[in-house]
Design a protein around this motif. Sequence first.
Motif, PDB file in Angstrom:
ATOM      1  N   VAL A 167      15.001   5.745 -18.577  1.00 14.86           N
ATOM      2  CA  VAL A 167      15.317   4.697 -17.602  1.00 14.86           C
ATOM      3  C   VAL A 167      16.435   3.827 -18.186  1.00 14.86           C
ATOM      4  CG1 VAL A 167      14.399   2.692 -16.351  1.00 14.86           C
ATOM      5  CG2 VAL A 167      12.932   4.692 -16.746  1.00 14.86           C
ATOM      6  N   ASN A 168      17.480   3.587 -17.408  1.00 13.16           N
ATOM      7  CA  ASN A 168      18.568   2.719 -17.874  1.00 13.16           C
ATOM      8  C   ASN A 168      18.202   1.265 -17.594  1.00 13.16           C
ATOM      9  OD1 ASN A 168      20.678   4.821 -18.525  1.00 13.16           O
ATOM     10  ND2 ASN A 168      20.223   5.324 -16.387  1.00 13.16           N
ATOM     11  N   VAL A 169      18.101   0.488 -18.663  1.00 18.99           N
ATOM     12  CA  VAL A 169      17.735  -0.917 -18.489  1.00 18.99           C
ATOM     13  C   VAL A 169      18.978  -1.774 -18.723  1.00 18.99           C
ATOM     14  CG1 VAL A 169      16.139  -2.750 -19.146  1.00 18.99           C
ATOM     15  CG2 VAL A 169      15.431  -0.355 -19.359  1.00 18.99           C
ATOM     16  N   HIS A 170      19.308  -2.608 -17.742  1.00 24.98           N
ATOM     17  CA  HIS A 170      20.502  -3.447 -17.806  1.00 24.98           C
ATOM     18  C   HIS A 170      20.106  -4.912 -17.827  1.00 24.98           C
ATOM     19  CE1 HIS A 170      22.587   0.170 -16.251  1.00 24.98           C
ATOM     20  NE2 HIS A 170      21.504   0.289 -15.512  1.00 24.98           N
ATOM     21  N   TYR A 171      20.803  -5.704 -18.618  1.00 23.29           N
ATOM     22  CA  TYR A 171      20.606  -7.151 -18.577  1.00 23.29           C
ATOM     23  C   TYR A 171      21.860  -7.786 -18.008  1.00 23.29           C
ATOM     24  CZ  TYR A 171      16.287  -6.592 -21.070  1.00 23.29           C
ATOM     25  OH  TYR A 171      14.996  -6.242 -21.382  1.00 23.29           O
ATOM     26  N   MET A 172      21.712  -8.481 -16.914  1.00 27.38           N
ATOM     27  CA  MET A 172      22.895  -9.115 -16.311  1.00 27.38           C
ATOM     28  C   MET A 172      22.488 -10.267 -15.406  1.00 27.38           C
ATOM     29  SD  MET A 172      24.038  -6.112 -13.619  1.00 27.38           S
ATOM     30  CE  MET A 172      24.293  -4.783 -14.788  1.00 27.38           C
ATOM     31  N   ASP A 173      23.481 -10.989 -14.938  1.00 22.63           N
ATOM     32  CA  ASP A 173      23.232 -12.071 -13.999  1.00 22.63           C
ATOM     33  C   ASP A 173      22.789 -11.468 -12.667  1.00 22.63           C
ATOM     34  OD1 ASP A 173      24.163 -15.190 -13.559  1.00 22.63           O
ATOM     35  OD2 ASP A 173      24.218 -13.974 -11.740  1.00 22.63           O
ATOM     36  N   LEU A 174      21.549 -11.748 -12.264  1.00 23.48           N
ATOM     37  CA  LEU A 174      20.989 -11.093 -11.063  1.00 23.48           C
ATOM     38  C   LEU A 174      21.721 -11.495  -9.792  1.00 23.48           C
ATOM     39  CD1 LEU A 174      17.092 -10.858 -10.972  1.00 23.48           C
ATOM     40  CD2 LEU A 174      18.797  -9.127 -11.570  1.00 23.48           C
ATOM     41  N   ILE A 175      22.073 -12.790  -9.692  1.00 28.41           N
ATOM     42  CA  ILE A 175      22.752 -13.266  -8.476  1.00 28.41           C
ATOM     43  C   ILE A 175      24.073 -12.524  -8.304  1.00 28.41           C
ATOM     44  CG2 ILE A 175      23.750 -15.303  -7.336  1.00 28.41           C
ATOM     45  CD1 ILE A 175      21.707 -16.991  -8.715  1.00 28.41           C
ATOM     46  N   ASP A 176      24.790 -12.429  -9.402  1.00 31.75           N
ATOM     47  CA  ASP A 176      26.060 -11.721  -9.419  1.00 31.75           C
ATOM     48  C   ASP A 176      25.870 -10.249  -9.023  1.00 31.75           C
ATOM     49  OD1 ASP A 176      28.847 -11.879 -10.093  1.00 31.75           O
ATOM     50  OD2 ASP A 176      28.376 -10.581 -11.814  1.00 31.75           O
ATOM     51  N   PHE A 177      24.878  -9.607  -9.623  1.00 33.81           N
ATOM     52  CA  PHE A 177      24.629  -8.191  -9.341  1.00 33.81           C
ATOM     53  C   PHE A 177      24.293  -7.968  -7.866  1.00 33.81           C
ATOM     54  CE2 PHE A 177      21.360  -4.864  -8.795  1.00 33.81           C
ATOM     55  CZ  PHE A 177      22.149  -3.755  -9.044  1.00 33.81           C
ATOM     56  N   ILE A 178      23.400  -8.803  -7.338  1.00 27.59           N
ATOM     57  CA  ILE A 178      22.969  -8.612  -5.947  1.00 27.59           C
ATOM     58  C   ILE A 178      24.123  -8.899  -4.974  1.00 27.59           C
ATOM     59  CG2 ILE A 178      21.337  -9.338  -4.149  1.00 27.59           C
ATOM     60  CD1 ILE A 178      19.391 -10.037  -6.500  1.00 27.59           C
ATOM     61  N   SER A 179      24.881  -9.945  -5.256  1.00 28.57           N
ATOM     62  CA  SER A 179      25.953 -10.287  -4.306  1.00 28.57           C
ATOM     63  C   SER A 179      27.056  -9.222  -4.301  1.00 28.57           C
ATOM     64  CB  SER A 179      26.515 -11.682  -4.587  1.00 28.57           C
ATOM     65  OG  SER A 179      26.952 -11.756  -5.912  1.00 28.57           O
ATOM     66  N   LYS A 180      27.206  -8.510  -5.403  1.00 29.32           N
ATOM     67  CA  LYS A 180      28.203  -7.422  -5.435  1.00 29.32           C
ATOM     68  C   LYS A 180      27.688  -6.148  -4.768  1.00 29.32           C
ATOM     69  CE  LYS A 180      30.944  -8.708  -9.458  1.00 29.32           C
ATOM     70  NZ  LYS A 180      30.757  -8.850 -10.908  1.00 29.32           N
ATOM     71  N   ASN A 181      26.381  -6.118  -4.466  1.00 28.98           N
ATOM     72  CA  ASN A 181      25.796  -4.903  -3.886  1.00 28.98           C
ATOM     73  C   ASN A 181      25.072  -5.224  -2.586  1.00 28.98           C
ATOM     74  OD1 ASN A 181      26.226  -2.687  -6.009  1.00 28.98           O
ATOM     75  ND2 ASN A 181      25.460  -4.390  -7.220  1.00 28.98           N
ATOM     76  N   ASP A 182      25.767  -5.952  -1.705  1.00 26.71           N
ATOM     77  CA  ASP A 182      25.090  -6.437  -0.502  1.00 26.71           C
ATOM     78  C   ASP A 182      25.108  -5.448   0.651  1.00 26.71           C
ATOM     79  OD1 ASP A 182      27.727  -6.610   0.019  1.00 26.71           O
ATOM     80  OD2 ASP A 182      27.742  -8.733   0.585  1.00 26.71           O
ATOM     81  N   SER A 183      25.497  -4.190   0.362  1.00 22.70           N
ATOM     82  CA  SER A 183      25.472  -3.188   1.431  1.00 22.70           C
ATOM     83  C   SER A 183      24.079  -2.569   1.580  1.00 22.70           C
ATOM     84  CB  SER A 183      26.487  -2.088   1.131  1.00 22.70           C
ATOM     85  OG  SER A 183      26.133  -1.442  -0.073  1.00 22.70           O
ATOM     86  N   VAL A 184      23.207  -2.786   0.622  1.00 17.70           N
ATOM     87  CA  VAL A 184      21.853  -2.207   0.700  1.00 17.70           C
ATOM     88  C   VAL A 184      20.830  -3.309   0.983  1.00 17.70           C
ATOM     89  CG1 VAL A 184      22.401  -0.288  -0.871  1.00 17.70           C
ATOM     90  CG2 VAL A 184      21.419  -2.398  -1.808  1.00 17.70           C
ATOM     91  N   PRO A 185      19.653  -2.933   1.528  1.00 17.08           N
ATOM     92  CA  PRO A 185      18.622  -3.955   1.732  1.00 17.08           C
ATOM     93  C   PRO A 185      18.155  -4.536   0.391  1.00 17.08           C
ATOM     94  CG  PRO A 185      17.798  -1.755   2.337  1.00 17.08           C
ATOM     95  CD  PRO A 185      19.241  -1.606   2.017  1.00 17.08           C
ATOM     96  N   VAL A 186      17.948  -5.838   0.376  1.00 13.18           N
ATOM     97  CA  VAL A 186      17.448  -6.505  -0.827  1.00 13.18           C
ATOM     98  C   VAL A 186      16.033  -6.987  -0.498  1.00 13.18           C
ATOM     99  CG1 VAL A 186      17.791  -8.401  -2.454  1.00 13.18           C
ATOM    100  CG2 VAL A 186      19.780  -7.201  -1.489  1.00 13.18           C
TER     101      VAL A 186
END
Lengths: 241, 241
Positions: A151-170
């Motif tokens: 499993v690839n585990v990433h640590y990042m700013d969640l708000i940033d990650f989600i806002s860059k991927n807003d084409s999928v359901p959150v």
Amino acid sequence: MVTKNQIKLVTSLQQKKYRNQHGLFIVEGLKTVREILNSELKPYAIFVDQERHKTDLGDLTFLVSPKVLAQMSGQSNPSGILGVFHIPESVQPSLDNWIIALDAIRDPGNLGTIIRLCDWFNVKHLVCSKDTVDCYNPKVLQATMGSIARVNVHYMDLIDFISKNDSVPVMGTFMDGSPLYKESFPKRGILIMGNEANGISNPIEEQVTHRIGIPQFGEHSTESLNVASATAILLSEIRRG
Amino acid sequence: MVTKNQIKLVTSLQQKKYRNQHGLFIVEGLKTVREILNSELKPYAIFVDQERHKTDLGDLTFLVSPKVLAQMSGQSNPSGILGVFHIPESVQPSLDNWIIALDAIRDPGNLGTIIRLCDWFNVKHLVCSKDTVDCYNPKVLQATMGSIARVNVHYMDLIDFISKNDSVPVMGTFMDGSPLYKESFPKRGILIMGNEANGISNPIEEQVTHRIGIPQFGEHSTESLNVASATAILLSEIRRG
């Protein structure tokens, strides 16, 4: 022959600061070490208690005394096998499948169990907020049972990650969310699981497009489900089709 | 005023032997103590760190010094509130609903999480083999988050219990069991969950009438799910209808 400096290096890896500094982490126990040796993760060195194991674990194996192994180990009863592996290079999380995002998970056992669940339910990417417990923490690794290798585990700013991927359901889980049994889950999306005590934090909640919940049965008494139990139920529901 | 003998009694309750001898157990933390005080369980005494809490928890409250509380507590950072409660009288497990039966669950966190799941999914009776970890073990109680007050936990011979209740389906989870998503679950039955390392033991397996399993997705890599995660998925599936 293992040098004092090597022992010092390995011992230091019990701490996150030194794991990041050296790009290395420790796993203990024959079964898990073997499982990770069979994965794409790269070994740095394998230390074996010469009085307890005859196992040949390849070129990078060093036989050491029980005393040296106990010094390196974080366990009160060392298993006799300790593997040091390179922390893998981070790859970009891919959104062609479901991604789990963790908002401030603090308990190592919970994170380890969630990594194991991702492995079982074929979730390849787990995105963690920066204040989530370190996935190379020895207690997390003990609970993953080797799944950390898949499993690839990433640590990042969640708000940033989600806002860059807003084409999928959150999707986010909330006590007052709509019952997940009535939900039809698409092929991909982001599922957010919140902190053990406080749930999903406000800034992350604002990015949620689907509020879902796990219905409680019988009298409404218990305050909440354990976050790893909730993740298990959600992943099963997503995959059952 | 708390006597030396009282302190000694409370301290001894960290051990199963003395819990059984005195019929008493300890819970720690304001939230859980309050939840159990609001249940049908009977308090024996509540000890409060006089320097940290002003909380009035009723007639049986004793204010003690931080030193005395630390002596009684099993935690390295005592929360300042420690409740001693009577172990409830055992009632007969009733088969008008689902019952979970545990075959040699050893990890306190797993048992605690399963008790919390029973509470969430309205399973009133949990039947444990005699070699399952004690439900009044402080680490179990910490993981139950107060649910211990609403779930009846029984320790008995599992083979004996199942053979006396053979009018209901006896389901067991196995790696090669039929996929649970195709199963239609009746209104009542016995669901057996097996030991963390070895699964369901042979003599118990012989009494299983329905072998079910949780399908793995993606490549078959992970060896198994954590037993509490598997219980979460099964209970959700039983209740979703």
